[in-house]
Enzyme design. Sequence first.
Site, short mmCIF file in Angstrom:
data_model
loop_
_atom_site.label_atom_id
_atom_site.label_comp_id
_atom_site.label_asym_id
_atom_site.label_seq_id
_atom_site.Cartn_x
_atom_site.Cartn_y
_atom_site.Cartn_z
N ASP A 124 -4.04 -3.89 -22.39
CA ASP A 124 -2.89 -4.80 -22.33
C ASP A 124 -2.47 -5.16 -20.92
O ASP A 124 -2.02 -6.28 -20.67
CB ASP A 124 -1.71 -4.18 -23.09
CG ASP A 124 -1.09 -3.02 -22.32
OD1 ASP A 124 -1.81 -2.04 -22.07
OD2 ASP A 124 0.10 -3.10 -21.98
N ASP A 129 -3.35 -0.44 -17.41
CA ASP A 129 -3.82 0.86 -17.88
C ASP A 129 -5.00 0.66 -18.83
O ASP A 129 -5.55 -0.42 -18.95
CB ASP A 129 -2.69 1.65 -18.54
CG ASP A 129 -1.97 0.84 -19.62
OD1 ASP A 129 -2.59 -0.12 -20.15
OD2 ASP A 129 -0.82 1.15 -19.94
N TYR A 163 5.97 0.27 -25.90
CA TYR A 163 6.18 -0.98 -26.62
C TYR A 163 7.04 -0.72 -27.86
O TYR A 163 6.59 -0.86 -28.99
CB TYR A 163 4.85 -1.63 -27.00
CG TYR A 163 4.11 -2.20 -25.80
CD1 TYR A 163 4.52 -3.41 -25.24
CD2 TYR A 163 3.05 -1.51 -25.22
CE1 TYR A 163 3.86 -3.93 -24.14
CE2 TYR A 163 2.40 -2.02 -24.11
CZ TYR A 163 2.81 -3.23 -23.57
OH TYR A 163 2.17 -3.75 -22.47
N GLU A 211 2.27 -5.13 -11.64
CA GLU A 211 1.36 -4.94 -12.78
C GLU A 211 1.24 -6.24 -13.57
O GLU A 211 2.25 -6.87 -13.89
CB GLU A 211 1.86 -3.82 -13.69
CG GLU A 211 0.88 -3.51 -14.82
CD GLU A 211 1.28 -2.29 -15.64
OE1 GLU A 211 0.41 -1.72 -16.32
OE2 GLU A 211 2.46 -1.89 -15.60
#
Length: 737
Positions: free
Chosen positions: A68, A71, A220, A465
């Site tokens: 996603d 990571d 999430y 990120e």
Amino acid sequence: MVPLFLLLGLPFSLAGHDYGQALSKSILFFEAQRSGYLPHTQRVTWRANSGLQDGKASGVDLVGGYYDAGDNVKFGLPMAFTITMMSWSILEYGKQMASSGELSHAMDAVKWGTDYLIKAHPEPYVLYGEVGDGNTDHYCWQRPEDMTTDRHAYKIDPSNPGSDLAGETAAAMAAASLVFRHSNPAYANELLSHAHQLFDFADKYRGKYDSSISVAQKYYQSISGYNDELLWAAAWLYQASDNQYYLNYLGKNGDVLGGTGWSMSEFSWDVKYAGVQTLVAKFLMQGKAGGYASVFEKYQEKAESFMCNCLGKGSKNVQKTPGGLIFRQRWNNMQFVTSASFLTAVYSDYLSSAGKNMNCASGNVSPTELISFSKQQVDYLLGDNPRATSYMVGYGNNYPQQVHHRASSIVSIKVNPSFVSCRGGYATWFSKKASDPNLLVGAVVGGPDAYDNFADQRDNYEQTEPATYNNAPLFGLLARLSGGHGGYNQLLPAVAPAPKPVVTQPKPTPQPKVTPAPAASSGPIAIEQKLTTSWIANGKNYYRYSTIVTNKSAKTLTDLKLSISKLYGPMWGLTSRRICLKLHLGLRNKLRYTKKVHTVYGKVHRVSGVVIIDSTNTYIAPISTPLEVGSWKLELQGTGFVACVNQYHCTQQDGIKNCECDGGVIGCKSILYKAICCKENYLLSHQNLSRASGFKGRLLGRDMIDLQPFDDCIQWESIASFFCDLVEPSSKIIRMD
């Protein structure tokens, strides 16, 4: 100064930024996020295969999909939202992508995700929603190719529901089915079938997915709940299937599920209301509201409230930085910028197509103002900001160099194959104050804070990120800005155009050793595959496929092996746990000249096996599956067919009543249909009794049954419920009359 309306009539790239270049880069980013076996067309060459054991411990193939963000976890909810938004981007602006040569790349990006979602949905009421664990993953800093972290697979099912996850995945499948409707109709139909099942799962077994997959809560969490995903999925299923059931669902549930009540200030992987409201407003403008016009007008009112607030002309305007960027939160704020800008661009085109304006608290707003807002937000992202920084890696002259991204921050395994350990990656690469060894082209990072400040540091994950759902709505928006409006009606049915064939000089690659196929179509054996028929039942699409094998030579073939693999989709009349195969063998003369073998299948999960026709004119069909259903074989005496065999206990839900399989066999009969069931195996045959003289079988052992010939059979569609009479367990002969 050049009047604004003249600029809007031209591709925006003439006005400052090269949106076409940015579009190409934004799509390329998804190739860097790929998990699994990378294809030969992979353009991000510093990446290699990874996550090749995903799902194996759970007995399911979960290889593939997308990481996603920075990571190495595969989170199902943001991945599905990413695919939905990529699909929506293509549906709205696929023509512009095609003109720039990027449509095929965009569709490849969607298919990489949907191929994985198909794997993650092995049964109607089972969906795998996460692979890997954020806690253990964040403890390590390793490139995906070196992962030593836990790769546990987490799922939802009726006992552990997740309506938000299932609903978003249904939306993704439905939207993607429209993307492939012209270019790959069989695949599109398969996606739509999964979407129907997932919506049914989401609606019937309600609950938040992070209550069932608790390891996702820290990363999430579904704060908005699942009501928005139910409406979101219904909207996409209506677009994809034109089934009135889903339009009725939106009309009847708009109030109770919040679609007509919530006035939103964000649109994201968690909160879908603004997206639902925009789609329903489109349905209204298309004249499809029917008896729900008053309800749909309330959806539209909330959609326009969102647009007005983004423009700063509403009653609850969104916060903006001094430089003019939408600001929602410090952590990855850019996701809200790209998603909101996409909605305002799309709604601008809907209004233009309908010849309408929008009413805000501060007055009338034209479609031109909406698209201008979208352009301003994208221009900020690409470098028109107080820091003169592009927040898309690789675009412009000044962009982030220390991206919070494991794969890009560690030397490529192709350059240095030395293993990077879990904590060693932190010591050697994470803490290194230097530019990334691999350029993460096209990645949109989290972006600046509320005051336009930005620190380009790898440990500043809130700002440096990237994420797939930052890029997904952006590449549709960039296509719009690059290609202009196009002059076509945006309210017409949304189906992506078929991409033009890409003709490029192929790079020389090592030729793998290939085992010759036992029956190549270029030799004496011709193989023809095709879709023979389709039908709709209970709102679901079903398809029959056939393969015809023809002996083109004048010789008799005494031994022939036909491989059967990669069968996908739901099986008519049977539960998805069934592994089904139908063989219609016309082989009286050992496949002599002009004789054909018809293999008609309509499948459930992946199935592989071999049909062996040996010199004794006996046809044996052993099948094995990844589901470990167990192998089986049948000896067919003469012409006949096998409908379905697997290790599965008979239950009433399978269309069989009062079946208790206990060491023997059961004969089931009705006026027009016949079936037999034996312990741990289920065999279903159906025939037209007006032309068939009868049927009988003989048990040859635990996994074998001998079928006598019969004259004809009818279509799969004709399967009906059965009423069964028990035959004594000691019986060896079944007669059905």
